[in-house]
Design a protein around this motif. Sequence first.
Motif, mmCIF file in Angstrom:
data_model
loop_
_atom_site.group_PDB
_atom_site.id
_atom_site.type_symbol
_atom_site.label_atom_id
_atom_site.label_comp_id
_atom_site.label_asym_id
_atom_site.label_seq_id
_atom_site.Cartn_x
_atom_site.Cartn_y
_atom_site.Cartn_z
ATOM 1 N N ALA A 1 14.175 15.371 -9.032
ATOM 2 C CA ALA A 1 14.397 13.928 -9.045
ATOM 3 C C ALA A 1 14.162 13.338 -10.433
ATOM 4 C CB ALA A 1 13.464 13.250 -8.043
ATOM 5 N N ALA A 2 14.900 12.254 -10.725
ATOM 6 C CA ALA A 2 14.636 11.497 -11.948
ATOM 7 C C ALA A 2 13.188 11.027 -11.947
ATOM 8 C CB ALA A 2 15.584 10.308 -12.025
ATOM 9 N N LEU A 3 12.664 10.724 -13.120
ATOM 10 C CA LEU A 3 11.232 10.451 -13.237
ATOM 11 C C LEU A 3 10.869 8.975 -13.112
ATOM 12 C CD1 LEU A 3 10.244 12.938 -16.082
ATOM 13 C CD2 LEU A 3 10.305 13.303 -13.603
ATOM 14 N N THR A 4 11.838 8.082 -13.146
ATOM 15 C CA THR A 4 11.535 6.654 -13.021
ATOM 16 C C THR A 4 12.333 6.035 -11.884
ATOM 17 O OG1 THR A 4 13.222 6.094 -14.687
ATOM 18 C CG2 THR A 4 10.962 6.415 -15.454
ATOM 19 N N HIS A 5 11.660 5.217 -11.085
ATOM 20 C CA HIS A 5 12.261 4.595 -9.912
ATOM 21 C C HIS A 5 11.673 3.205 -9.722
ATOM 22 C CE1 HIS A 5 13.849 8.550 -8.641
ATOM 23 N NE2 HIS A 5 12.743 8.990 -9.218
ATOM 24 N N THR A 6 12.432 2.360 -9.033
ATOM 25 C CA THR A 6 11.962 1.012 -8.741
ATOM 26 C C THR A 6 11.936 0.781 -7.239
ATOM 27 O OG1 THR A 6 12.870 0.139 -10.808
ATOM 28 C CG2 THR A 6 12.366 -1.457 -9.069
ATOM 29 N N LEU A 7 10.764 0.437 -6.728
ATOM 30 C CA LEU A 7 10.611 0.036 -5.336
ATOM 31 C C LEU A 7 10.555 -1.490 -5.311
ATOM 32 C CD1 LEU A 7 10.166 1.375 -2.504
ATOM 33 C CD2 LEU A 7 7.738 0.896 -2.834
ATOM 34 N N ARG A 8 11.418 -2.084 -4.507
ATOM 35 C CA ARG A 8 11.504 -3.546 -4.454
ATOM 36 C C ARG A 8 11.433 -3.982 -2.996
ATOM 37 N NH1 ARG A 8 16.103 -6.599 -3.883
ATOM 38 N NH2 ARG A 8 17.428 -4.750 -4.215
ATOM 39 N N VAL B 1 0.874 -1.169 0.000
ATOM 40 C CA VAL B 1 0.000 0.000 0.000
ATOM 41 C C VAL B 1 0.912 1.221 0.000
ATOM 42 C CG1 VAL B 1 -1.755 1.303 1.234
ATOM 43 C CG2 VAL B 1 -1.828 -1.198 1.244
ATOM 44 N N LEU B 2 0.768 2.080 -1.013
ATOM 45 C CA LEU B 2 1.655 3.228 -1.182
ATOM 46 C C LEU B 2 0.820 4.470 -1.441
ATOM 47 C CD1 LEU B 2 4.693 4.035 -1.418
ATOM 48 C CD2 LEU B 2 4.448 3.715 -3.888
ATOM 49 N N THR B 3 1.038 5.537 -0.649
ATOM 50 C CA THR B 3 0.302 6.790 -0.812
ATOM 51 C C THR B 3 1.272 7.929 -1.049
ATOM 52 O OG1 THR B 3 0.292 7.225 1.568
ATOM 53 C CG2 THR B 3 -1.578 6.003 0.667
ATOM 54 N N GLY B 4 0.797 8.938 -1.765
ATOM 55 C CA GLY B 4 1.600 10.114 -2.060
ATOM 56 C C GLY B 4 1.504 10.465 -3.525
ATOM 57 N N ALA B 5 1.665 11.742 -3.833
ATOM 58 C CA ALA B 5 1.609 12.196 -5.226
ATOM 59 C C ALA B 5 2.850 11.709 -5.971
ATOM 60 C CB ALA B 5 1.525 13.716 -5.275
ATOM 61 N N GLU B 6 2.651 11.074 -7.110
ATOM 62 C CA GLU B 6 3.795 10.579 -7.880
ATOM 63 C C GLU B 6 4.327 11.716 -8.752
ATOM 64 O OE1 GLU B 6 3.116 6.845 -9.791
ATOM 65 O OE2 GLU B 6 2.857 5.807 -7.889
ATOM 66 N N THR B 7 5.050 12.625 -8.089
ATOM 67 C CA THR B 7 5.604 13.796 -8.757
ATOM 68 C C THR B 7 6.866 14.220 -8.029
ATOM 69 O OG1 THR B 7 5.065 16.015 -9.589
ATOM 70 C CG2 THR B 7 4.298 15.475 -7.371
ATOM 71 N N GLN B 8 7.664 15.050 -8.660
ATOM 72 C CA GLN B 8 8.864 15.566 -8.012
ATOM 73 C C GLN B 8 8.482 16.361 -6.766
ATOM 74 O OE1 GLN B 8 10.162 17.599 -11.566
ATOM 75 N NE2 GLN B 8 11.867 16.177 -11.870
ATOM 76 N N GLY B 9 9.265 16.192 -5.692
ATOM 77 C CA GLY B 9 9.002 16.896 -4.445
ATOM 78 C C GLY B 9 8.084 16.172 -3.487
ATOM 79 N N SER B 10 7.707 14.951 -3.806
ATOM 80 C CA SER B 10 6.678 14.268 -3.020
ATOM 81 C C SER B 10 7.252 13.365 -1.933
ATOM 82 C CB SER B 10 5.803 13.436 -3.946
ATOM 83 O OG SER B 10 4.777 12.780 -3.223
ATOM 84 N N LEU B 11 6.574 13.346 -0.787
ATOM 85 C CA LEU B 11 6.803 12.345 0.252
ATOM 86 C C LEU B 11 5.887 11.160 -0.030
ATOM 87 C CD1 LEU B 11 7.997 11.415 3.009
ATOM 88 C CD2 LEU B 11 5.988 12.477 4.074
ATOM 89 N N MET B 12 6.475 9.973 -0.097
ATOM 90 C CA MET B 12 5.711 8.746 -0.308
ATOM 91 C C MET B 12 5.704 7.950 0.982
ATOM 92 S SD MET B 12 5.031 9.204 -3.531
ATOM 93 C CE MET B 12 4.320 7.633 -4.018
#
Length: 253
Positions: A52-59, A8-19
């Motif tokens: 921040a770069a625009l693509t990231h991987t959460l594993r 479960v992941l919340t937060g705006a998927e944009t630069q400057g965001s806390l997830m």
Amino acid sequence: MVQAQTLVLTGAETQGSLMRGKLPPGSQVWLNDQPIDTLADGSFAFGFGRDAALTHTLRWTLPTGEQQSHEISLSAREYPTQRIEGVPQAMVTPPKSVLERIKNDNWMVAKARKTNSDLRDFTVDFIWPAEGPITGVYGSQRVFNGVPKRPHFGVDVGAPTGTDVVAPAGGTITLAHADLYYSGGTIIIDHGLGVNSTFLHLSQLNVSVGDRVEQGQKIGEIGATGRATGPHLDWRINWFNVRLDPALLVPAR
């Protein structure tokens, strides 16, 4: 909100965001192959900076040993330029006599922001720390007296000196200083796992280092101390040394 398998992941998927995320207790998490700390209940947090770069991987690896992942695609942001005149010249180009003081100020702030506690206050819905119009936004390029300076990394709330400032979320006070060179009266609250709030230009501080504060509790009063041309609160959110946009955590005004 993203719900991908067990995540479960919340937060705006944009630069400057806390997830903010949650996984089954005992899971291990990595962002772009860098480990992310988790609480005992599986909660965790991370953030993306202004550029921040625009693509990231959460594993992550579940307690069962199963490995899963989620791709994060951020939207790019455009930032305005804000020109501010009438700033004392010593606050634009500080004299050599204060450089050691500024260095020490920066060290104190950096030390406070390194705090990595197991508080879970970062998991709540944040509230605005002060009432008033928004006079400055995150990410804007600042030009003081015609001189380009670093971008602004907070959100400014304009209000008269003496207006209450309250904790946007609970936590522990890690810095309470009445007179830093640039930020004047300054408070930092640790919300847990590297998420912290900073409050600048205060005229009064009502807390001390080590105090526990609850959401909505008064911590100080708005002022015009440090580098300020008028009374306002500069509120900042960090994930360790990553500077985030506080406005993404609270209702729009």
